[in-house]
Design a protein around this motif. Structure first.
Motif, PDB file in Angstrom:
ATOM      1  N   LEU A   1      34.130  -0.956  20.614  1.00  0.00           N
ATOM      2  CA  LEU A   1      33.509  -1.178  19.305  1.00  0.00           C
ATOM      3  C   LEU A   1      32.669  -2.451  19.284  1.00  0.00           C
ATOM      4  CD1 LEU A   1      36.447  -0.112  16.937  1.00  0.00           C
ATOM      5  CD2 LEU A   1      34.359   1.167  17.470  1.00  0.00           C
ATOM      6  N   SER A   2      33.225  -3.527  19.784  1.00  0.00           N
ATOM      7  CA  SER A   2      32.457  -4.782  19.771  1.00  0.00           C
ATOM      8  C   SER A   2      31.306  -4.722  20.779  1.00  0.00           C
ATOM      9  CB  SER A   2      33.375  -5.965  20.083  1.00  0.00           C
ATOM     10  OG  SER A   2      33.977  -5.838  21.358  1.00  0.00           O
ATOM     11  N   ALA A   3      31.516  -4.044  21.919  1.00  0.00           N
ATOM     12  CA  ALA A   3      30.439  -3.918  22.908  1.00  0.00           C
ATOM     13  C   ALA A   3      29.281  -3.111  22.336  1.00  0.00           C
ATOM     14  CB  ALA A   3      30.966  -3.251  24.175  1.00  0.00           C
ATOM     15  N   ALA A   4      29.597  -2.059  21.596  1.00  0.00           N
ATOM     16  CA  ALA A   4      28.539  -1.246  20.983  1.00  0.00           C
ATOM     17  C   ALA A   4      27.784  -2.041  19.932  1.00  0.00           C
ATOM     18  CB  ALA A   4      29.147   0.013  20.364  1.00  0.00           C
ATOM     19  N   ARG A   5      28.507  -2.812  19.155  1.00  0.00           N
ATOM     20  CA  ARG A   5      27.872  -3.602  18.104  1.00  0.00           C
ATOM     21  C   ARG A   5      26.924  -4.638  18.702  1.00  0.00           C
ATOM     22  NH1 ARG A   5      32.123  -4.096  15.470  1.00  0.00           N
ATOM     23  NH2 ARG A   5      32.924  -5.978  16.492  1.00  0.00           N
ATOM     24  N   GLU A   6      27.346  -5.300  19.756  1.00  0.00           N
ATOM     25  CA  GLU A   6      26.498  -6.306  20.393  1.00  0.00           C
ATOM     26  C   GLU A   6      25.272  -5.655  21.030  1.00  0.00           C
ATOM     27  OE1 GLU A   6      26.742  -9.802  23.833  1.00  0.00           O
ATOM     28  OE2 GLU A   6      28.553  -8.691  23.232  1.00  0.00           O
ATOM     29  N   ALA A   7      25.463  -4.504  21.676  1.00  0.00           N
ATOM     30  CA  ALA A   7      24.331  -3.804  22.309  1.00  0.00           C
ATOM     31  C   ALA A   7      23.318  -3.353  21.270  1.00  0.00           C
ATOM     32  CB  ALA A   7      24.842  -2.616  23.112  1.00  0.00           C
ATOM     33  N   ARG A   8      23.811  -2.843  20.164  1.00  0.00           N
ATOM     34  CA  ARG A   8      22.910  -2.367  19.107  1.00  0.00           C
ATOM     35  C   ARG A   8      22.040  -3.526  18.597  1.00  0.00           C
ATOM     36  NH1 ARG A   8      26.476  -0.357  16.376  1.00  0.00           N
ATOM     37  NH2 ARG A   8      26.254   1.829  16.986  1.00  0.00           N
ATOM     38  N   ASN A   9      22.647  -4.662  18.394  1.00  0.00           N
ATOM     39  CA  ASN A   9      21.887  -5.810  17.900  1.00  0.00           C
ATOM     40  C   ASN A   9      20.827  -6.251  18.917  1.00  0.00           C
ATOM     41  OD1 ASN A   9      23.411  -5.859  15.550  1.00  0.00           O
ATOM     42  ND2 ASN A   9      24.873  -7.362  16.340  1.00  0.00           N
TER      43      ASN A   9
END
Length: 520
Positions: free
Chosen positions: A452-460
Motif C-alpha cells: 500500500l505505501s509502495a503504491a502510494r509513493e509510486a503514484r506520487n
C-alpha cells in the motif's frame, strides 16, 4: 537451375495463406529455406521454451512442404552466409519473405540481408502478413485498412517441384543453440496441426465463457483461445483466425440454442481483440526504439537504471511474499503462458511497488512467454509501467487482485504450497493469520515491500512528471503517432479547451499483452 526462388521462412511457419510462397512459385522453382540463427538465440529475450516450440513448428512445416513436392531446406548460421553459400552452387533469381516486426536483432539482421541482396543484384520481395503497415504515414483509417486486408481470400498452397540436388539439412539440438536449461513442463506444443486443433476447440468448445473467464488465471487457461504462440510463430495467419471467428459469428447469428447469447458475446470480444494484436505491433514497427527507451522521454531517469537485484530476484523467482503475485509468476514459469490481467499485474508490481526500471523485468517476462511477440510485448511493458505518457496509470493492488480473481485461494494454494497451513481467510494476506510466525520468514518470505505505501509513493512520483506544457505537448505528438483513432476518451491529466480532441487510450479500452488478442 535458372530463376530459382528462395522463400525464406521466418515467423510464418505454414504453407497456407502464405503469399511469398505462392508468388515465388509463379516465378520459378522454389527453395523453401529456414535458417536457425545461433546469434539470435544468444539475445537476452530468447529462451529454450520458445526454441522448443519453434522446432515443433518447423517439424510440421517440413511435412507440409514435403507433401507439396519440395521439403524444407534447413541451415544453421548467419543468414547472409547461408545465402552466400547457396549462391555459389545455385542460380538464384529472387528472395521472398514476409515482413517481420521483430526485436532489434532481427531488424539489424534484415538490414544486413537487404544490403547483401543489393550488392548481389538479387531482388528481395517482402510481403505483409498481418495488419501492420510498414512506413505508415498516419494512423487515420488504420482499422478499416485492417478489415480490408483480413477480408481477402486466404491464399492456397502451391504445388512445388523437387530440388533433389539440395540437401534438406536437420533441425539442430537445443543444446547447440541454448546451453542453459529452461524447464517448462506444461508448455504448449507447436505446429500447424496443434494450431488448427486449438482454434477449433476454442470456437466450438472452450470459448463459451471467454468474456467472463479471461480475467482470472483460475479459468483463463481453458477459456482463452491459447492461439497466441501460434500467431507469434505464424503457424496460423491472422487472416485465417479472423475469418474463422467471423464464420462462427455468422453461424451463431443464424441459429438458436441454449447459451447462444453467451457464445455471441465471447466471439464479439475475441474478434475485437484481433485488431489490437496488430495495433500494438504497429507501435514497434513505427518506433523500434520502444524496445530500449521510454516512449515519453519525461520519464527518463525516473527509476534507477540499474535494478535492485534483491527485489528483482524475488520477483523473478516468485518469492515477493505477495501470494497472488508469486503464484502468477510460478505458473508462468511452468506453463509459458498467463492471461492478460495477470501479465499486467506482474509488470505493474515490478514497476511501481518494487520501483524497477521496465527493461530488466521486461526481458525476464519475454523469456518466460512462449508467445513472446516483440511488437506487442515492449509497447505493453511500457504501457503497464506508465512510461507512454498517453495511457492511464494502472497500479494494481496485488492483494485485491487475488481476492477478486482467486477468491477461494485455489490458484495460490496450487502454486504456493508453502501456505498450506494458512487459514483460507488469510491466504492472500498471510501476515494477518494467527500462525503467520510459523510460516513467514521460514518456508515463505515476508513481503519485500508494504504494497500500500509502495503504491502510494509510486503514484506520487509518476504523476509528478505529468504536469506542464512540455509534457502535454510531447504526449500529444505520441498520441497522434501511436494512439487509437477509436478511443474518443481524453487522457487523464491532460487539459483541453475543446470538446472534440484526439484522445489517448484509457482504462475503458481493451488492453492486450504478450500475444494479446485473447487476454484483456
Amino acid at each position: 537451375m535458372p530463376n530459382l526462388q528462395i522463400v525464406w521462412f521466418k515467423k510464418d511457419l505454414r504453407v497456407h495463406d502464405h503469399a511469398p510462397l505462392k508468388r515465388a512459385s509463379l516465378r520459378g522453382p522454389v527453395l523453401p529455406l529456414y535458417v536457425f540463427e545461433p546469434d539470435l538465440w544468444c539475445e537476452p529475450d530468447m529462451s529454450g521454451r520458445q526454441f522448443d516450440f519453434l522446432c515443433e513448428c518447423v517439424s510440421d512445416l517440413q511435412r507440409e512442404l514435403a507433401n507439396l513436392g519440395q521439403p524444407l531446406v534447413i541451415r544453421t548460421g548467419r543468414v547472409i552466409e547461408v545465402l552466400e553459400s547457396l549462391s555459389k552452387s545455385l542460380e538464384i533469381g529472387g528472395l521472398w519473405s514476409h515482413e517481420e516486426t521483430g526485436n532489434a536483432w532481427t531488424f539489424e539482421r534484415d538490414k544486413q540481408v537487404a544490403a547483401w541482396c543489393k550488392a548481389h543484384g538479387l531482388p528481395w520481395t517482402e510481403i505483409p502478413q498481418t495488419g501492420v503497415i510498414r512506413r505508415l504515414g498516419s494512423r487515420d483509417k488504420w482499422a478499416s485498412t485492417w478489415d480490408r486486408f483480413m477480408s481477402l481470400a486466404p491464399i492456397e498452397a502451391p504445388q512445388l517441384g523437387s530440388l533433389d540436388q539440395v540437401p534438406p539439412g536437420d533441425i539442430p539440438a537445443r543444446s547447440e543453440m541454448l546451453p542453459a536449461p529452461d524447464h517448462c513442463p506444461d508448455r504448449q506444443r507447436g505446429g500447424r496441426t496443434r494450431a488448427l486443433d486449438t482454434l477449433q476447440s476454442f470456437l466450438f468448445e472452450r470459448g463459451k465463457h471467454y468474456r467472463a473467464a479471461m480475467a482470472t488465471p483460475v479459468k483463463a487457461f481453458d477459456s482463452c483461445s491459447r492461439l497466441s504462440p501460434h500467431l507469434a510463430f505464424g503457424t496460423l495467419s491472422m487472416r485465417e483466425v479472423a475469418q474463422a471467428v467471423w464464420d462462427r459469428q455468422k453461424e451463431l447469428h443464424d441459429s438458436q440454442f441454449p447459451g447462444q447469447k453467451t457464445w455471441q458475446g465471447a466471439m464479439r470480444s475475441f474478434s475485437g481483440r484481433l485488431h489490437w494484436h496488430c495495433h500494438f505491433m504497429q507501435k514497434l514497427e513505427d518506433e523500434p526504439e520502444l524496445e530500449f527507451r521510454n516512449l515519453h522521454r519525461a520519464y527518463d531517469g525516473l527509476r534507477p537504471e540499474a535494478p535492485d537485484q534483491e527485489r528483482l530476484g524475488a520477483w523473478q523467482n516468485g518469492e515477493t511474499g505477495l501470494p497472488f503475485v508469486d503464484a502468477c509468476m510460478r505458473a508462468l514459469r511452468a506453463t509459458g503462458w498467463m492471461n492478460f490481467r495477470m501479465r499486467a499485474m506482474l509488470t505493474a508490481v515490478a514497476s511501481y511497488h518494487l520501483w524497477l526500471d521496465w527493461r530488466a523485468p521486461g526481458l525476464h517476462l519475454a523469456r518466460l512467454f512462449t508467445d513472446y511477440e516483440p511488437g506487442i510485448h515492449w509497447p505493453q511493458i511500457q504501457m503497464q509501467s506508465g512510461t507512454t505518457g498517453i495511457n492511464t496509470i494502472r497500479i494494481y493492488n496485488p492483494v485485491k487482485q487475488g481476492l477478486d480473481q482467486d477468491p477461494s485461494g485455489c490458484f495460490v494454494r496450487q502454486w504456493v504450497p508453502e501456505l498450506k497451513d494458512i487459514d483460507p481467510e488469510f491466504i492472500h494476506e498471510p501476515w494477518k493469520a494467527d500462525n503467520a510466525g510459523t510460516v513467514l520468514g521460514r518456508t515463505y518470505p515476508f513481503p519485500v515491500v508494504d504494497h500500500l505505501s509502495a503504491a502510494r509513493e509510486a503514484r506520487n512520483r509518476v504523476w509528478a512528471v505529468r504536469g506542464g506544457h512540455a509534457f502535454r505537448n510531447e504526449a500529444s505528438s505520441i498520441q497522434t503517432k501511436h494512439g487509437s483513432r477509436r478511443s474518443g476518451i481524453r487522457m487523464r491529466g491532460q487539459r483541453t479547451t475543446r470538446k472534440k480532441t484526439t484522445a489517448a487510450p484509457s482504462a475503458q479500452q481493451p488492453d492486450l499483452f504478450g500475444n494479446p488478442h485473447e487476454d484483456a
